[in-house]
Design a protein around this motif. Structure first.
Motif, mmCIF file in Angstrom:
data_model
loop_
_atom_site.group_PDB
_atom_site.id
_atom_site.type_symbol
_atom_site.label_atom_id
_atom_site.label_comp_id
_atom_site.label_asym_id
_atom_site.label_seq_id
_atom_site.Cartn_x
_atom_site.Cartn_y
_atom_site.Cartn_z
ATOM 1 N N GLN A 194 -9.672 4.161 2.915
ATOM 2 C CA GLN A 194 -8.302 4.319 3.390
ATOM 3 C C GLN A 194 -7.874 3.123 4.236
ATOM 4 O O GLN A 194 -6.707 2.728 4.224
ATOM 5 C CB GLN A 194 -8.180 5.607 4.196
ATOM 6 N N ILE A 195 -8.835 2.535 4.968
ATOM 7 C CA ILE A 195 -8.523 1.339 5.761
ATOM 8 C C ILE A 195 -8.212 0.175 4.823
ATOM 9 O O ILE A 195 -7.339 -0.654 5.118
ATOM 10 C CB ILE A 195 -9.691 0.986 6.700
ATOM 11 N N LEU A 196 -8.906 0.094 3.685
ATOM 12 C CA LEU A 196 -8.600 -0.941 2.706
ATOM 13 C C LEU A 196 -7.161 -0.826 2.229
ATOM 14 O O LEU A 196 -6.444 -1.822 2.105
ATOM 15 C CB LEU A 196 -9.555 -0.841 1.513
ATOM 16 N N ARG A 197 -6.728 0.404 1.949
ATOM 17 C CA ARG A 197 -5.346 0.613 1.497
ATOM 18 C C ARG A 197 -4.355 0.222 2.586
ATOM 19 O O ARG A 197 -3.335 -0.438 2.319
ATOM 20 C CB ARG A 197 -5.161 2.080 1.111
ATOM 21 N N ILE A 198 -4.647 0.611 3.821
ATOM 22 C CA ILE A 198 -3.751 0.280 4.935
ATOM 23 C C ILE A 198 -3.643 -1.224 5.117
ATOM 24 O O ILE A 198 -2.553 -1.773 5.311
ATOM 25 C CB ILE A 198 -4.239 0.967 6.231
ATOM 26 N N ASP A 199 -4.780 -1.919 5.042
ATOM 27 C CA ASP A 199 -4.744 -3.369 5.213
ATOM 28 C C ASP A 199 -3.990 -4.047 4.079
ATOM 29 O O ASP A 199 -3.274 -5.033 4.303
ATOM 30 C CB ASP A 199 -6.169 -3.921 5.301
ATOM 31 N N ALA A 200 -4.147 -3.540 2.853
ATOM 32 C CA ALA A 200 -3.444 -4.130 1.720
ATOM 33 C C ALA A 200 -1.928 -4.062 1.899
ATOM 34 O O ALA A 200 -1.201 -4.945 1.430
ATOM 35 C CB ALA A 200 -3.853 -3.429 0.429
ATOM 36 N N HIS A 201 -1.443 -3.033 2.609
ATOM 37 C CA HIS A 201 -0.006 -2.868 2.804
ATOM 38 C C HIS A 201 0.496 -3.452 4.121
ATOM 39 O O HIS A 201 1.648 -3.868 4.217
ATOM 40 C CB HIS A 201 0.361 -1.377 2.748
ATOM 41 N N HIS A 202 -0.346 -3.476 5.147
ATOM 42 C CA HIS A 202 0.125 -3.848 6.483
ATOM 43 C C HIS A 202 -0.655 -4.995 7.119
ATOM 44 O O HIS A 202 -0.284 -5.443 8.206
ATOM 45 C CB HIS A 202 0.057 -2.631 7.421
ATOM 46 N N GLY A 203 -1.714 -5.463 6.468
ATOM 47 C CA GLY A 203 -2.591 -6.434 7.116
ATOM 48 C C GLY A 203 -2.089 -7.853 7.121
ATOM 49 O O GLY A 203 -2.506 -8.667 7.954
#
Length: 431
Positions: free
Chosen positions: A127-136
């Motif tokens: 889930q952190i991977l998904r968050i970073d892909a969108h907001h990182g």
């Protein structure tokens, strides 16, 4: 329980009751309402929890909440942004790049709104991977989290299926400095707990085996066979298999000498010794080992055949063990972040732990438990009650646990102080 299973149980109970000789009046009752005979056991079974699932109660529950808050605050003060992803996601995003092990550990459910398949998270890192892909963005990003996860199977003999997972991730940095920062943050967290235990770190580096497999052009089935032999520490069989493999002596050397980097380099073939990727990996292990020993006086072991996260990790991996426990408290290592449509995968590193595993190694401060005298409370006038409420609020802000009894029997255990009314004022007295 389903209707069909209820019917089967009733039929079975009817058959049993008809076969047993009973007085006429008892027989009539049992055959007309057979479930009454097994009512007590059904009630007992309804209170049972699944294997690997337990209640966290009272002091442990408070301790767990204190640990969660204290550890996440440590991470926040080190510059990590707290995130709280949802418990459920569509499997397309939750399991898009997941290993087969993670897919097996994930409960699947159907979304009643869309009919699509969803997963109940077994690990927060995807889930952190998904968050970073969108907001990182494209720079370095730091995240931390703490939340419940659910596993289909327990990890280990007495492992939990509902751990409280806490962790930290750094995205956008492929240097050893990121791994060192995470290790330093981990030890700062552990040391802040004043644990009655020591942390031992076991290091590995999956890039060494991956590069050897590329140089030897090993097919997938040979790679998997070697990984199984490494996991089982089966040196005799490993030696036999390596005799038929290209660069087999190198693969055998990983198991025999993979705990000592200088010795390992001397035993590798010239081709492996001259490879820059292998040399870089060995250098990173040596530098991280020296840092752990010098900065944290930490016991360190190395095992370059630790490949449990082979299909996920890309570099340094580490496990942290408390005392002589067989299951690691902390797992971490380097991996690639999620690939978006316009960017290459972002290099990342992180760790996660089960906070519940710390409960046995930490202690809460002894609480001060205050009981308001029931008689004085019952007889107090309006002004006295207002003064009491002000004093109770003050005590609670100071960390006291104050109980205002509802009757004479309302008496918490382990009372340390009593709040009584004497000399026209409320007085706190030790018990």
């Amino acid at each position: 329980m389903s209707v069909s299973s209820d019917s089967a149980k009733l039929a079975q109970l009817n058959t049993t009751n008809e076969a047993v000789a009973q007085p006429a009046e008892n027989t009539a009752t049992s055959t007309s309402m057979p479930y009454l005979n097994n009512f007590a056991s059904d009630v007992a079974n309804s209170w049972l929890l699944p294997d690997g699932v337990v209640d966290v109660l009272f002091e442990d529950a408070q301790k767990q909440e204190v640990l969660r808050h204290k550890l996440t605050q440590q991470l926040i003060t080190h510059g990590y942004q707290l995130v709280n992803p949802p418990m459920i996601e569509f499997t397309e995003s939750l399991l898009s790049d997941a290993s087969e092990d993670l897919k097996r550990q994930t409960f699947k459910i159907i979304d009643q709104l869309t009919g699509r398949l969803m997963g109940v998270r077994a690990d927060i890192t995807p889930q952190i991977l998904r968050i970073d892909a969108h907001h990182g963005g494209t720079g370095i990003a730091r995240y931390c989290y703490a939340g419940d996860v659910i596993h289909t199977l327990p990890s280990g003999l007495f492992g939990s299926r509902t751990p409280l997972q806490l962790g930290a991730e750094i995205f956008g940095c492929g240097e050893l400095a990121a791994d060192i920062e995470l290790i330093d943050v981990l030890f700062s967290m552990v040391n802040s707990l004043d644990m009655s235990a020591t942390l031992h770190i076991d290091l590995g580096h999956v890039a060494i085996f991956k590069r050897l497999a590329e140089l030897a052009e090993l097919p997938v089935h040979d790679t998997q066979q070697l990984m199984n032999l490494y996991a089982n520490k089966n040196l005799p069989e490993l030696k036999r298999v390596c005799q038929t493999l290209p660069m087999g002596d190198d693969f055998y050397a990983l198991a025999r000498f993979g705990h000592d980097m200088a010795h390992l380099l001397a035993k590798l073939s010239a081709t492996a010794q001259q490879d820059t990727q292998i040399a870089t990996a060995v250098d990173e292990l040596q530098r991280l080992t020296a840092h752990l020993q010098e900065q944290w006086q930490c016991p360190v072991s190395i095992d370059v055949t630790e490949l449990s996260g082979y299909h996920y990790h890309t570099g340094i991996v580490f496990n942290g063990y408390i005392n002589s426990e067989t299951q690691p408290l902390v797992r971490g290592g380097r991996f690639d972040g999620m690939q978006s449509y316009t960017q290459q995968p972002r290099q990342a590193t992180g760790f996660s732990m089960d906070v519940s595993r710390l409960l046995a190694h930490t202690q809460l401060d002894t609480p001060s438990i205050v009981l308001v005298d029931y008689t004085a409370l019952h007889n107090a006038d309006k002004t006295q009650k207002q003064t009491l409420l002000q004093q109770v609020e003050s005590l609670r802000q100071q960390g006291y646990r104050v109980t205002m009894p509802l009757d004479t029997q309302d008496h918490p255990a382990d009372v340390t102080h009593r709040l009584s009314f004497a000399d026209n004022e409320w007085q706190l007295q030790s018990v």
